[in-house]
Design a protein around this motif. Structure first.
Motif, short mmCIF file in Angstrom:
data_model
loop_
_atom_site.label_atom_id
_atom_site.label_comp_id
_atom_site.label_asym_id
_atom_site.label_seq_id
_atom_site.Cartn_x
_atom_site.Cartn_y
_atom_site.Cartn_z
N VAL A 108 0.85 -0.81 0.33
CA VAL A 108 0.22 0.13 -0.13
C VAL A 108 1.10 1.32 -0.70
CG1 VAL A 108 -1.29 1.14 1.50
CG2 VAL A 108 -1.77 -1.28 1.24
N VAL A 109 1.73 1.50 1.08
CA VAL A 109 3.03 2.54 1.13
C VAL A 109 3.65 2.84 -0.14
CG1 VAL A 109 4.51 3.25 2.14
CG2 VAL A 109 3.11 1.45 3.46
N TRP A 110 4.04 1.52 -1.42
CA TRP A 110 5.09 1.86 -2.83
C TRP A 110 3.75 2.16 -2.93
CZ3 TRP A 110 3.96 -0.79 -7.43
CH2 TRP A 110 5.38 -0.90 -8.46
N ILE A 111 2.59 2.18 -2.94
CA ILE A 111 1.62 1.67 -4.63
C ILE A 111 1.22 3.54 -4.22
CG2 ILE A 111 -0.87 2.12 -5.40
CD1 ILE A 111 1.01 0.02 -6.53
N THR A 112 0.91 4.24 -2.94
CA THR A 112 0.81 5.62 -2.33
C THR A 112 1.87 6.12 -3.22
OG1 THR A 112 -0.58 4.90 -0.52
CG2 THR A 112 -0.06 6.75 -0.57
N MET A 113 3.19 6.09 -3.04
CA MET A 113 4.12 6.66 -3.29
C MET A 113 4.61 6.43 -5.04
SD MET A 113 6.70 5.18 -0.24
CE MET A 113 8.00 6.28 -1.36
N ILE A 114 3.90 5.62 -5.86
CA ILE A 114 4.08 5.91 -6.87
C ILE A 114 3.03 6.49 -7.37
CG2 ILE A 114 3.76 4.07 -9.36
CD1 ILE A 114 6.42 3.59 -8.14
N GLY A 115 1.68 6.91 -6.99
CA GLY A 115 0.66 7.83 -7.08
C GLY A 115 0.83 9.18 -7.22
N TRP A 116 1.70 9.54 -5.53
CA TRP A 116 2.41 11.42 -5.77
C TRP A 116 3.20 11.10 -6.83
CZ3 TRP A 116 0.98 14.15 -2.14
CH2 TRP A 116 1.47 15.50 -2.23
N ILE A 117 4.32 9.89 -6.95
CA ILE A 117 5.31 10.36 -7.68
C ILE A 117 4.26 11.42 -9.25
CG2 ILE A 117 7.22 10.02 -9.59
CD1 ILE A 117 8.27 8.45 -7.04
N ALA A 118 3.62 10.28 -9.16
CA ALA A 118 2.68 10.48 -11.15
C ALA A 118 2.22 11.57 -10.87
CB ALA A 118 1.65 9.14 -11.13
N ARG A 119 1.16 11.61 -9.66
CA ARG A 119 0.17 13.09 -10.01
C ARG A 119 0.89 14.64 -10.23
NH1 ARG A 119 -0.41 16.06 -5.22
NH2 ARG A 119 -2.29 17.11 -5.18
N SER A 120 2.40 14.45 -8.94
CA SER A 120 3.20 14.96 -9.58
C SER A 120 3.89 15.85 -10.71
CB SER A 120 4.33 15.61 -8.00
OG SER A 120 3.39 15.33 -6.95
N GLU A 121 4.39 14.76 -11.09
CA GLU A 121 4.95 14.89 -12.60
C GLU A 121 3.83 14.95 -13.31
OE1 GLU A 121 7.89 14.83 -13.76
OE2 GLU A 121 8.71 13.81 -11.35
N ALA A 122 2.23 14.84 -13.13
CA ALA A 122 1.79 15.10 -13.76
C ALA A 122 1.73 16.57 -13.59
CB ALA A 122 0.88 14.50 -13.79
N LYS A 123 1.17 17.02 -13.06
CA LYS A 123 1.05 18.48 -12.29
C LYS A 123 2.26 19.65 -12.88
CE LYS A 123 0.21 20.46 -8.42
NZ LYS A 123 -0.05 20.19 -6.83
N GLU A 124 3.31 18.98 -13.19
CA GLU A 124 4.53 19.85 -13.45
C GLU A 124 4.46 20.32 -15.21
OE1 GLU A 124 9.28 19.85 -13.14
OE2 GLU A 124 8.23 18.54 -11.83
N ILE A 125 4.15 18.66 -15.64
CA ILE A 125 4.26 18.97 -17.30
C ILE A 125 2.65 19.58 -17.44
CG2 ILE A 125 3.03 17.32 -19.00
CD1 ILE A 125 4.35 15.12 -17.58
N PHE A 126 1.55 19.81 -17.15
CA PHE A 126 0.48 20.74 -16.85
C PHE A 126 0.73 22.04 -16.78
CE2 PHE A 126 -2.23 16.60 -16.74
CZ PHE A 126 -2.44 16.63 -17.84
N SER A 127 2.02 22.55 -16.13
CA SER A 127 2.35 23.63 -15.81
C SER A 127 3.19 24.07 -16.28
CB SER A 127 2.80 23.77 -14.21
OG SER A 127 3.91 23.13 -14.22
#
Length: 129
Positions: A99-118
């Protein structure tokens, strides 16, 4: 069969018989499989221990130096056959780690997507040019 492979089927020719190994039949020139040009030999196999419910892969590497020394490395990797053979505390720890690993991967994907869109929004030219 092993004797024929060691000498490249030379003993088979001396005894007026065909070579017993299949490797020599596929070669253009008859020669031993281990010669002066051999740099590395790897032997690997997988075993199953039913008593402990584990799979074990063993890899044995031999490196041949030009001075004639043989370096060896033995690597054994073991894995449980399934979760049912473990006690409940280990299964809970594995589940929490997943669960911790999946949460961290999701957090990284969300942060990268936010940066790309900005970056796309703040750019003067359209992103597709």
């Amino acid at each position: 069969k092993v004797l024929d492979m060691e000498d490249g089927c030379s003993s088979a020719l001396a005894q007026n018989r065909s070579c017993l190994c299949e490797w020599c039949l596929k070669q253009e020139f008859r020669r031993p499989w281990l010669d002066e040009l051999t740099q590395r030999v790897e032997i690997s196999f997988v075993i199953y221990n039913a008593h402990y419910g584990m799979h074990c892969m063993v890899v044995v590497d031999f490196w041949f130096s030009r001075s004639g020394h043989i370096h060896k490395l033995i690597n054994a990797q073991t894995s449980w056959a399934g979760l049912g053979v473990r006690d409940i505390s280990s299964v809970v720890v594995i589940g929490l780690a997943g669960v911790v690993w999946i949460t961290m991967i999701g957090w990284i994907a969300r942060s990268e997507a936010k940066e790309i869109f900005s970056l796309i929004r703040t750019k003067a030219k359209p992103w597709y040019l």
